[in-house]
Design a protein around this motif. Structure first.
Motif, mmCIF file in Angstrom:
data_model
loop_
_atom_site.group_PDB
_atom_site.id
_atom_site.type_symbol
_atom_site.label_atom_id
_atom_site.label_comp_id
_atom_site.label_asym_id
_atom_site.label_seq_id
_atom_site.Cartn_x
_atom_site.Cartn_y
_atom_site.Cartn_z
ATOM 1 N N CYS A 122 0.860 -1.189 0.000
ATOM 2 C CA CYS A 122 0.000 0.000 0.000
ATOM 3 C C CYS A 122 0.893 1.234 0.000
ATOM 4 O O CYS A 122 2.121 1.128 0.088
ATOM 5 N N GLN A 123 0.266 2.393 -0.084
ATOM 6 C CA GLN A 123 1.002 3.653 -0.057
ATOM 7 C C GLN A 123 1.455 3.979 1.360
ATOM 8 O O GLN A 123 0.635 4.078 2.273
ATOM 9 N N LYS A 124 2.754 4.145 1.557
ATOM 10 C CA LYS A 124 3.314 4.523 2.855
ATOM 11 C C LYS A 124 3.549 6.037 2.889
ATOM 12 O O LYS A 124 3.636 6.674 1.834
ATOM 13 N N PRO A 125 3.664 6.632 4.088
ATOM 14 C CA PRO A 125 3.813 8.092 4.156
ATOM 15 C C PRO A 125 5.120 8.610 3.575
ATOM 16 O O PRO A 125 5.184 9.730 3.077
ATOM 17 N N MET A 126 6.177 7.791 3.644
ATOM 18 C CA MET A 126 7.471 8.155 3.079
ATOM 19 C C MET A 126 8.209 6.885 2.666
ATOM 20 O O MET A 126 7.933 5.800 3.193
ATOM 21 N N PRO A 127 9.168 6.974 1.752
ATOM 22 C CA PRO A 127 9.983 5.809 1.405
ATOM 23 C C PRO A 127 10.892 5.415 2.559
ATOM 24 O O PRO A 127 11.116 6.205 3.485
#
Length: 496
Positions: free
Chosen positions: A287-292
């Motif tokens: 899923c989309q995380k807040p930062m890499p």
């Protein structure tokens, strides 16, 4: 952009200077019809490389698979290709059919192409073999070269994609002409592999890519998954590592072959985040995380940059939609996390900041244009200029995403936050869209960006139900949804 729920997904299943078309020899048979013929042509060339094409015709009994072999005489080296699995050992080049074009009946032909490096000379191969049989000659005869004209652009297109660089606040080609990136996203590479269901969502063969180009698209953004590219242990081998990388290289080559600019973009990453607005509790890139993450993302970009650094038509988009602002209570902390990474408030893993990723790419020698999206899922660029990463090549541009449900989704916000950024660096709206199954909102977005000669790409070229998210098409032949009709007709009108 957030993706449809899994249940829905399962339900819907040097400087380029192109050579002037000089005639090059292509071997043809004399006398009786040979068992096979191969037409070889150079379709474009520049100082250090060239693009080539082969047309293979089988005149013997039908085959279910084929392998073409030939030798280069001047140290040429294949770097990527399409419509075949290309490899090279020493001077020997091998092209093996893809799963979709292996059958070759009597009299049938198949086309394939490649990009290769070259030295001062670029002699045409003299002998071609199909499944071990020498082509272009009948038994006992000697091949005779016959000239054929060549094209300086990829097949089926009017113009080769440009090698891009930043010039002031614009993107420019090798001749200094301003270029806008106008096109679509091709989702799938970010989620299919980590879900164990394949690599792409739907076809990405030549016909499918041609359908994108038929909308007068000049750019395709390709979302990727770092665990799949790196071939981590949680990814099925069939969909990760070398298989995934080769699939991405093939799609990039097809996009370029139809005259379009490819943007390779990091969408889903490793790192467990369960805080505010978390997309999933999974540590893996699902899923989309807040930062890499620092553990894998710099390695991902080092590998991607090493793969494509010889092809400055490819644009790098660092990270899809950062949202460290949802994890921390202050805007300053969020922007500092965005640029510098490290230990960020509210995020439990070590973050790779945008500066870390720029450094990873430039350490390979890659000079490709880099895009960096801001906060709030790339919808907030209010302090982008203040926290802009340092790029020693000067080829950094700003990325922005906008949907009708975002906070910054009107001319007032665009004038106050986007216009100052666009005055200093190129601005690319990597995703635009709406969840209405219509196009009234994206019409407004496109007008604002057109008036300022800026770039934008619609989300997304996938056949999902447009009521669950912005889907441009209902079929991979390019049939638009009611929403997609707005983008298609607008791009065609601009081209005209």
């Amino acid at each position: 952009m957030r993706h449809p729920p899994r249940s829905i997904l399962l339900a819907v299943a040097g400087t380029v200077a192109l050579g002037a078309g000089a005639a090059l020899p292509v071997m043809t048979a004399q006398g009786a019809t040979p068992a096979c013929t191969v037409e070889y042509s150079v379709t474009g060339q520049w100082d250090a490389g060239f693009q080539g094409a082969v047309r293979i015709t089988n005149n013997a009994a039908a085959v279910n698979s084929w392998t073409l072999t030939f030798d280069f005489a001047n140290g040429q080296k294949v770097t990527q290709g399409w419509s075949a699995k290309w490899s090279q050992s020493g001077t020997a080049v091998t092209a093996v059919n893809e799963s979709w074009n292996g059958s070759l009946g009597t009299g049938a032909s198949v086309d394939a192409g490649f990009v290769a490096s070259k030295g001062a000379t670029n002699a045409v191969p003299t002998t071609f073999r199909l499944n071990g049989t020498t082509c272009n000659v009948d038994s006992g005869s000697t091949p005779t070269p016959t000239p054929t004209a060549t094209s300086t652009t990829p097949p089926g297109t009017g113009e080769a994609p440009p090698r891009l660089h930043v010039s002031g606040n614009k993107l420019a080609d090798a001749d200094g002409r301003t270029r806008r990136l106008l096109g679509v996203n091709r989702s799938g590479g970010e989620f299919m592999c980590v879900q164990g269901r394949g690599i792409w969502d739907g076809p990405v063969d030549d016909a499918a890519v041609r359908a994108i180009a038929d909308w007068k698209v000049n750019t395709v953004r390709i979302p990727l998954n770092e665990e799949c590219w790196l071939g981590l242990s949680n990814i099925a081998p069939a969909y990760g590592g070398a298989n995934y990388i080769n699939a991405v290289k093939d799609l990039v080559a097809r996009v370029e072959a139809h005259g379009m600019t490819p943007i390779v973009e990091l969408h889903w990453t490793y790192g467990q985040y369960t805080g505010n607005s978390a997309g999933c509790p999974d540590v893996h890139a699902s899923c989309q995380k807040p930062m890499p993450d620092m553990q894998y993302t710099p390695a991902f970009w080092t590998s991607v940059a090493s793969t494509f650094k010889g092809d400055q038509t490819v644009v790098f988009d660092l990270f899809n939609e950062p949202y460290p602002d949802r994890a921390t209570s202050t805007v300053t902390q969020a922007w500092q996390c965005w640029r510098d990474g490290g230990t960020c408030p509210g995020i439990g893993y070590e973050v790779a900041g945008m500066q870390d990723l720029v450094d990873s790419i430039r350490s390979t020698g890659a000079r490709n244009v880099i895009l960096a999206g801001g906060l709030a899922y790339s919808n907030d660029l209010s302090q982008w200029l203040t926290y802009k990463p340092t790029d020693p090549t000067g080829n950094l541009a700003a990325a922005y995403h906008v949907y009708n449900f975002n906070s910054c989704a009107g001319a007032g916000c665009w004038n106050s936050t986007l216009a100052p950024v666009a005055a200093q660096v190129p601005l690319v709206a990597g995703e635009i869209g709406e969840n209405t199954c219509s196009h009234a909102f994206v019409d407004q977005v496109m007008k604002w960006f057109d008036d300022r000669q800026l770039s934008y790409l619609g989300w997304t070229w996938n056949t999902w139900d447009c009521s669950s998210g912005p889907s441009l098409i209902s079929s991979y032949d390019g049939t638009p949804t009611a929403y997609g009709t707005g983008l298609r007709d607008h791009l065609r009108a601009l081209d005209g």
